[in-house]
Design a protein around this motif. Structure first.
Motif, mmCIF file in Angstrom:
data_model
loop_
_atom_site.group_PDB
_atom_site.id
_atom_site.type_symbol
_atom_site.label_atom_id
_atom_site.label_comp_id
_atom_site.label_asym_id
_atom_site.label_seq_id
_atom_site.Cartn_x
_atom_site.Cartn_y
_atom_site.Cartn_z
ATOM 1 N N VAL A 90 0.846 -1.195 0.000
ATOM 2 C CA VAL A 90 0.000 0.000 0.000
ATOM 3 C C VAL A 90 0.879 1.242 0.000
ATOM 4 C CG1 VAL A 90 -1.850 1.264 1.149
ATOM 5 C CG2 VAL A 90 -1.738 -1.223 1.358
ATOM 6 N N THR A 91 0.638 2.131 -0.954
ATOM 7 C CA THR A 91 1.294 3.438 -0.953
ATOM 8 C C THR A 91 0.346 4.439 -0.301
ATOM 9 O OG1 THR A 91 2.603 2.984 -2.924
ATOM 10 C CG2 THR A 91 2.215 5.298 -2.381
ATOM 11 N N VAL A 92 0.849 5.153 0.696
ATOM 12 C CA VAL A 92 0.063 6.104 1.474
ATOM 13 C C VAL A 92 0.519 7.515 1.120
ATOM 14 C CG1 VAL A 92 -0.574 6.861 3.797
ATOM 15 C CG2 VAL A 92 -0.145 4.425 3.344
ATOM 16 N N ARG A 93 -0.432 8.352 0.726
ATOM 17 C CA ARG A 93 -0.112 9.724 0.369
ATOM 18 C C ARG A 93 -0.952 10.684 1.210
ATOM 19 N NH1 ARG A 93 -1.593 7.203 -4.634
ATOM 20 N NH2 ARG A 93 0.256 6.362 -5.706
ATOM 21 N N VAL A 94 -0.314 11.687 1.788
ATOM 22 C CA VAL A 94 -1.003 12.694 2.602
ATOM 23 C C VAL A 94 -0.524 14.076 2.186
ATOM 24 C CG1 VAL A 94 -1.512 13.540 4.923
ATOM 25 C CG2 VAL A 94 -1.129 11.083 4.549
ATOM 26 N N ASP A 95 -1.439 14.907 1.711
ATOM 27 C CA ASP A 95 -1.098 16.270 1.295
ATOM 28 C C ASP A 95 -1.010 17.143 2.540
ATOM 29 O OD1 ASP A 95 -0.690 18.640 -0.028
ATOM 30 O OD2 ASP A 95 -2.774 18.854 -0.675
ATOM 31 N N GLU A 96 0.099 16.997 3.261
ATOM 32 C CA GLU A 96 0.233 17.626 4.572
ATOM 33 C C GLU A 96 0.267 19.148 4.511
ATOM 34 O OE1 GLU A 96 3.715 15.795 6.124
ATOM 35 O OE2 GLU A 96 2.709 13.900 6.599
ATOM 36 N N ASN A 97 0.778 19.724 3.442
ATOM 37 C CA ASN A 97 0.845 21.188 3.358
ATOM 38 C C ASN A 97 -0.330 21.791 2.592
ATOM 39 O OD1 ASN A 97 1.424 20.563 0.713
ATOM 40 N ND2 ASN A 97 3.578 21.222 0.791
ATOM 41 N N GLY A 98 -1.235 20.944 2.110
ATOM 42 C CA GLY A 98 -2.438 21.448 1.471
ATOM 43 C C GLY A 98 -2.228 22.115 0.141
ATOM 44 N N ASP A 99 -1.161 21.734 -0.586
ATOM 45 C CA ASP A 99 -0.904 22.377 -1.879
ATOM 46 C C ASP A 99 -1.490 21.601 -3.052
ATOM 47 O OD1 ASP A 99 0.741 20.200 -2.016
ATOM 48 O OD2 ASP A 99 2.572 21.305 -2.510
ATOM 49 N N SER A 100 -2.354 20.637 -2.757
ATOM 50 C CA SER A 100 -3.034 19.832 -3.783
ATOM 51 C C SER A 100 -2.075 18.984 -4.601
ATOM 52 C CB SER A 100 -3.869 20.731 -4.716
ATOM 53 O OG SER A 100 -4.848 21.441 -3.974
ATOM 54 N N ALA A 101 -0.951 18.624 -3.993
ATOM 55 C CA ALA A 101 0.020 17.752 -4.648
ATOM 56 C C ALA A 101 0.649 16.853 -3.594
ATOM 57 C CB ALA A 101 1.088 18.570 -5.370
ATOM 58 N N PHE A 102 1.245 15.754 -4.054
ATOM 59 C CA PHE A 102 1.913 14.836 -3.133
ATOM 60 C C PHE A 102 3.401 14.827 -3.453
ATOM 61 C CE2 PHE A 102 -2.391 12.975 -3.642
ATOM 62 C CZ PHE A 102 -2.815 13.077 -2.317
ATOM 63 N N SER A 103 4.195 15.454 -2.591
ATOM 64 C CA SER A 103 5.642 15.425 -2.768
ATOM 65 C C SER A 103 6.172 14.064 -2.321
ATOM 66 C CB SER A 103 6.298 16.533 -1.944
ATOM 67 O OG SER A 103 6.136 16.272 -0.545
ATOM 68 N N ASP A 104 7.434 13.791 -2.635
ATOM 69 C CA ASP A 104 8.041 12.525 -2.212
ATOM 70 C C ASP A 104 7.998 12.381 -0.696
ATOM 71 O OD1 ASP A 104 8.581 11.914 -4.833
ATOM 72 O OD2 ASP A 104 10.684 12.543 -4.759
ATOM 73 N N ALA A 105 8.150 13.501 -0.004
ATOM 74 C CA ALA A 105 8.156 13.462 1.464
ATOM 75 C C ALA A 105 6.775 13.170 2.036
ATOM 76 C CB ALA A 105 8.682 14.780 2.018
ATOM 77 N N GLU A 106 5.734 13.330 1.220
ATOM 78 C CA GLU A 106 4.361 13.104 1.669
ATOM 79 C C GLU A 106 3.834 11.731 1.261
ATOM 80 O OE1 GLU A 106 2.633 17.675 1.694
ATOM 81 O OE2 GLU A 106 2.695 16.566 -0.212
ATOM 82 N N GLN A 107 4.747 10.852 0.855
ATOM 83 C CA GLN A 107 4.358 9.515 0.439
ATOM 84 C C GLN A 107 5.190 8.469 1.177
ATOM 85 O OE1 GLN A 107 3.648 8.960 -3.888
ATOM 86 N NE2 GLN A 107 4.370 11.059 -4.155
#
Length: 273
Positions: free
Chosen positions: A249-266
């Motif tokens: 399972v790949t988990v992605r969370v848009d922690e900064n709310g910029d509507s994108a998933f950076s590598d650090a958010e996955q």
């Protein structure tokens, strides 16, 4: 695990419907230490392990109507109803007092209002606890699970908070659909509502995404092979849980709310390890 709870399959379904426990024949299990996981990773792990839970009880329900006894010790009381009421689908209050079925004791009071097709509602009138071998669980008073069929789909509406092996699971107006496949596989997906695991805030099923398009799909070996669920966290940030390889399972969370998933958010978790 649920395969061990033969007599009270309805109890098993309602008690564990939010809980991702593996089967007793080697399935995955949430007894794994999740302390290092983020809230979203914990949710992903629990969801990936709940296949037996959402499907449990359907095939065993007729048997549970035939066996109403505590095999080893304790008691089970039908309150003001009798055995014929239970068989005839009359709403029945069941009181368990240290009822030992050979795997552990059950305590608590529940009201079952189900028909022959398992349509209806289970309500917990008291805190409801059970022990099954080394596993312990508890549903808090007031919890409900409503079940019905919709074509080939089993639909469950969950409003309860449960604690299983020390981990809290919760659902608020949480609707799930699930069904078995002819090849021995299984599919499931959330329709709406909120869910959580641990002490985190609730995750809301993304109302703008139709998860029926990308349900979690398992093969006949109970291995997840595809699926994508979308949620919103407590800060309204996007969360995605996607099966990107067999039992991964790949988990992605848009922690900064910029509507994108950076590598650090996955992050990625392997359910087989």
């Amino acid at each position: 695990m649920l395969k061990n709870i033969k007599k009270y399959s309805v109890v098993a379904l309602a008690t564990l419907v939010m809980i991702g426990c593996g089967s007793s024949d080697g399935g995955k299990t949430t007894q794994k230490d999740l302390s290092s996981y983020s809230d979203a990773e914990k949710l992903a792990y629990a969801l990936a392990n709940q296949k037996e839970v959402l499907s449990a009880g359907q095939s065993d329900e007729k048997q549970s109507r035939e066996v109403l006894e505590c095999q080893n010790s304790g008691s089970m009381d039908l309150g003001e109803r009798d055995y014929s009421d239970f068989l005839n689908n009359t709403p029945t209050t069941m009181i368990f007092k240290n009822c030992d079925d050979g795997y552990g004791a059950t305590n608590g009071t529940m009201k079952m209002d189900l028909d022959d097709y398992d349509n209806g509602t289970i309500t917990y009138l008291t805190d409801f606890s059970f022990k099954d071998g080394s596993d312990k669980g508890m549903i808090k008073k007031g919890g409900t699970v409503t079940m019905y069929t919709e074509g080939d789909w089993e639909v469950a509406t969950i409003n309860l908070v449960a604690v299983f092996n020390g981990i809290t699971h919760g659902g608020e107006n949480l609707i799930y659909k699930s069904k078995g496949l002819s090849n021995g596989g299984y599919v499931e997906y959330p329709v709406s509502g909120k869910e959580k695991i641990g002490d985190s805030a609730y995750f809301t099923v993304d109302p703008d995404y139709d998860a029926s398009i990308t349900p979690f799909t398992s093969n006949s070996n109970d291995e997840l092979i595809s699926g994508l669920f979308k949620y919103l966290d407590a800060d309204n940030h996007a969360v995605e849980l996607e099966i990107t390889a067999k039992d991964v399972v790949t988990v992605r969370v848009d922690e900064n709310g910029d509507s994108a998933f950076s590598d650090a958010e996955q992050s990625t978790i392997n359910l087989g390890q």
